[in-house]
Write a protein that holds these residues in place. Structure first.
Motif, short mmCIF file in Angstrom:
data_model
loop_
_atom_site.label_atom_id
_atom_site.label_comp_id
_atom_site.label_asym_id
_atom_site.label_seq_id
_atom_site.Cartn_x
_atom_site.Cartn_y
_atom_site.Cartn_z
N ASP A 33 0.82 -1.20 0.00
CA ASP A 33 0.00 0.00 0.00
C ASP A 33 0.86 1.26 0.00
N LYS A 36 1.96 1.89 -3.50
CA LYS A 36 0.82 2.41 -4.26
C LYS A 36 0.58 3.88 -3.91
N LEU A 37 0.63 4.22 -2.62
CA LEU A 37 0.44 5.61 -2.20
C LEU A 37 1.54 6.49 -2.77
N ASN A 39 3.25 6.28 -5.41
CA ASN A 39 3.10 6.49 -6.85
C ASN A 39 1.72 7.01 -7.25
N SER A 40 0.83 7.22 -6.29
CA SER A 40 -0.53 7.68 -6.60
C SER A 40 -0.51 9.07 -7.21
N LYS A 41 -1.31 9.22 -8.25
CA LYS A 41 -1.44 10.52 -8.90
C LYS A 41 -2.35 11.41 -8.07
N THR A 71 -6.28 11.25 -3.99
CA THR A 71 -5.67 10.26 -4.87
C THR A 71 -6.62 9.08 -4.98
N ASP A 72 -7.23 8.92 -6.11
CA ASP A 72 -8.15 7.79 -6.35
C ASP A 72 -9.17 7.62 -5.24
N SER A 74 -8.98 8.60 -2.12
CA SER A 74 -8.41 8.67 -0.77
C SER A 74 -7.90 10.08 -0.53
N THR A 115 2.51 13.24 -8.23
CA THR A 115 2.27 12.12 -7.33
C THR A 115 2.43 12.57 -5.89
#
Length: 144
Positions: A33, A36-37, A39-41, A71-72, A74, A115
């Motif tokens: 996670d 993922k966080l 690299n989150s846009k 981000t998505d 979140s 990001t």
């Protein structure tokens, strides 16, 4: 994974992805996670300010600033403070832990061009009260 990405993940891991909940128990994010966080846009960023701890009001720099990123679906609060983190004083915490004392100051649509790691880097690793504080960091995040 490149060395730069691995180093960034390590930095973010040490940052205080550990957040304090209202019960005082720590919440940890697992490595998958975390990656993922990192690299989150970021689509929408909002700069907030709140009163300093122990103060019932905020006036200019007598406040604390941070940036909340979407981000998505979140929300994450990225903010900076003296002794907030280990390898960096700019930390990321779950946005659900923001109190209602935080007041919106600015919004900016980044359209996924940045990001979460870009915001952490913009905030900077060191904290200095006069020229490298939470207000500077929040402005750098919104303007980089």
């Amino acid at each position: 994974m490149s060395f730069k990405t691995a180093l960034g993940l390590l930095l973010l891991a040490v940052l205080a992805i550990v957040s304090e909940s209202s019960s005082g128990k720590s919440t940890f994010i697992n490595f998958s996670d975390l990656k993922k966080l990192y690299n989150s846009k970021v689509y929408m960023a909002e700069r907030f300010a709140r009163p300093l701890d122990g103060m019932p009001f905020q006036i200019g720099i007598l406040s604390h600033s941070g940036v909340s990123d979407s981000t998505d679906g979140s929300k994450w609060l990225i903010h900076k403070g003296d002794d907030y983190g280990k390898s960096s004083q700019t930390v990321v915490v779950d946005g659900h832990h923001m109190s209602n004392n935080w007041k919106l100051k600015e919004q900016k649509d980044f359209g996924g061009s940045k990001t979460v790691s870009d915001f952490v880097k913009a905030g900077g690793a060191e904290y200095k009260l006069l020229f490298d504080n939470c207000h500077n960091a929040a402005n750098w995040m919104m303007n980089d």
